[in-house]
Design a protein around this motif. Structure first.
Motif, short mmCIF file in Angstrom:
data_model
loop_
_atom_site.label_atom_id
_atom_site.label_comp_id
_atom_site.label_asym_id
_atom_site.label_seq_id
_atom_site.Cartn_x
_atom_site.Cartn_y
_atom_site.Cartn_z
N ASP A 107 3.81 -6.41 7.22
CA ASP A 107 3.75 -6.45 5.76
C ASP A 107 2.93 -7.63 5.24
O ASP A 107 2.07 -7.46 4.37
CB ASP A 107 5.17 -6.52 5.17
N GLU B 97 0.98 1.25 -0.66
CA GLU B 97 1.46 -0.05 -0.21
C GLU B 97 0.33 -1.06 -0.03
O GLU B 97 0.47 -2.24 -0.35
CB GLU B 97 2.24 0.11 1.10
N THR C 71 9.45 -3.84 0.57
CA THR C 71 8.06 -3.37 0.49
C THR C 71 7.39 -3.91 -0.77
O THR C 71 6.24 -4.35 -0.73
CB THR C 71 8.00 -1.83 0.49
#
Length: 470
Positions: free
Chosen positions: A213, A424, A180
């Protein structure tokens, strides 16, 4: 019937193939298959040379690499499933080591351990070929690391500032947030190009990383090299070198490249499998000596050369959260800094779970201004004071007013924690980060320190006067 097509046909790749073709073929025969290792009598070859093994069924072939030589016996490792392989299969030497097709057309593409596209978007037309295994740049010709790079992660950009051409390790146990963190850097960095190596990843995570992502915007300026955990060990090993070779090409074009490598541990495990299969003696924790020879040779290829820079983040899976296990220790001693992710922070939903006090960027002072250093030093000092007295503070033993330093650390603790936490997909430009640490520390950071190279030597008033007089 006359064709209506009027465009010019590109013969480049065919001409290149014809020029590089060797009219003399060196051929051998498979004599044994032992697990990961294939043995053949001949062909004449060198370590690292690519060979083709002709399978008896359906006219298929298998790529393999020479990993050992013993008199007339050639030891190979296959780049695929050895199903259907039998004694007597023909082994043809290519006469060359693994070379990677490189070029600007790689941007937005996903390639495998041999440099071939695996995203279903057609062929890549290369501008050049780079050897997968190469030497690091000449240390006497490397450009200095004197410019700051933005990662978009507040905790790193402020307290662990990174320079363009610096190499850092991200150390953590499983499930603490390494991938991440890598994806946050890939989306938010101000580097020209991202090169991302997913070495030994789960098959599920590859597409997740690319689609979720990285996203379409991040992929446009990225090259992804993939070798999943189910692929042969030679694929996982060579994917690491292919990733580095692609980054080197863009660096040679004068670009600032962000290299993200996940993970060095799986690269080392792949070499351990190959080394043990070839009869190497196990050394530390079962790793043969070749592993500890290969790691610095790979990591030293990143950094600056005389044209551009590769800023590299290498993730390391820390076995049992033991920061002194052999691979962790070797990587930490080779790189220019380390970022430690803390499981306790992750369990308390503190993301990214960066343990700032256990982490260090060895070149941060070269790429930050004096006031910025002062502000960051103040914050780290407050964090250390709180950590050293946390037991007394949380149990109520410490009484407010006994120590001004502890009082300030307690007062600022909540604000510092909120600053270090980041969602994030939250964007945080360098200007915002510097403004926040100035406010948090009470140290004024001038606009002159917001530039890429704030630590550059500023001429004194006397020098300016002398220059004007001249």
């Amino acid at each position: 019937m006359r064709s209506s097509y009027t465009g010019e046909f590109n013969f480049t790749k065919y001409l290149t193939a014809a020029e590089e073709a060797d009219p003399i073929l060196y051929v051998g025969q498979v004599t044994a298959v032992n697990g990961l290792e294939i043995e053949s009598r001949g062909p004449r070859s060198v370590i690292g040379e690519m060979c083709t093994i002709k399978l008896p069924a359906g006219g298929k072939s298998l790529m393999a690499e020479v990993v050992g030589l013993d008199k007339t016996t050639v030891k190979l490792t296959a780049y695929g499933d050895t199903k259907g392989l039998e004694v007597g299969c023909e082994v043809i030497a290519s006469g060359s080591v693994l070379r990677v097709p490189v070029g600007m057309s790689l941007l937005g593409r996903v390639i495998d351990a041999t440099g071939k596209p695996c995203d279903g978007l057609g062929e890549v037309v290369p501008e050049a070929y780079y050897a997968a295994v190469a030497s690091p740049p000449d240390p006497m010709k490397r450009l200095p690391v004197d410019r700051r790079i933005t990662t978009g992660v507040r905790a790193i950009d402020s307290l662990l500032t990174v320079g363009k051409g610096q190499r850092l390790g991200i150390f953590a146990g499983s499930g603490v947030g390494k991938s991440t963190l890598i994806s946050m850097i890939a989306r938010n960095t101000n580097a020209d190009i991202n090169v991302i190596g997913l070495i030994g990843e789960r098959g599920r995570e590859v597409l997740d990383f690319i689609k979720r992502d990285l996203g379409s915007e991040g992929l446009k300026r990225s090259v992804v090299v993939m070798a999943t955990s189910d692929q042969p060990s030679i694929c996982r090993l060579r994917a690491a070198y292919v990733t580095t070779a692609v980054a080197e090409y863009f660096r040679d074009q004068g670009k600032d490249v962000m290299l993200m490598f996940d993970s060095v541990t799986r690269f080392a495990q792949a070499q351990r499998e190959i080394g043990l299969a070839n009869g190497e003696p196990p050394a530390q924790k079962g790793y043969p000596p070749s592993v500890f020879d290969m790691i610095p040779k790979l990591l030293e290829r990143a950094g600056t050369n005389d044209k551009g820079s590769i800023t590299a983040f290498y993730t390391v899976l820390v076995d049992g959260d033991d920061m002194n296990e052999p691979i962790t220790d070797k990587v930490r001693g080779t790189l220019d800094g380390h970022i430690v992710l803390n499981r306790k922070l992750a369990q308390s939903y503190h993301y990214p779970a960066i343990d700032v006090l256990q982490s260090i960027s060895r070149l941060s002072k070269r790429v930050t201004g004096k006031q910025t250093q002062k502000a960051c030093g103040k914050i780290r000092s407050l964090m250390a004071t709180y950590a050293n007295n946390e037991m007394m503070i949380t149990t109520g033993i410490y009484q407010k007013g006994n120590s001004p330093e502890i009082d300030e650390a307690v007062e600022k603790h909540g604000e510092i924690e909120a600053f270090l936490k980041q969602e994030e997909y939250e964007k945080c430009p360098m200007e915002d980060t510097l403004a926040k640490i100035a406010d948090l520390s009470g140290v004024d950071i001038p606009q002159e320190e917001f530039i890429e190279n704030p630590a550059a030597e500023i001429p004194s008033t006397a020098q300016i006067t002398d220059a004007q007089t001249d």
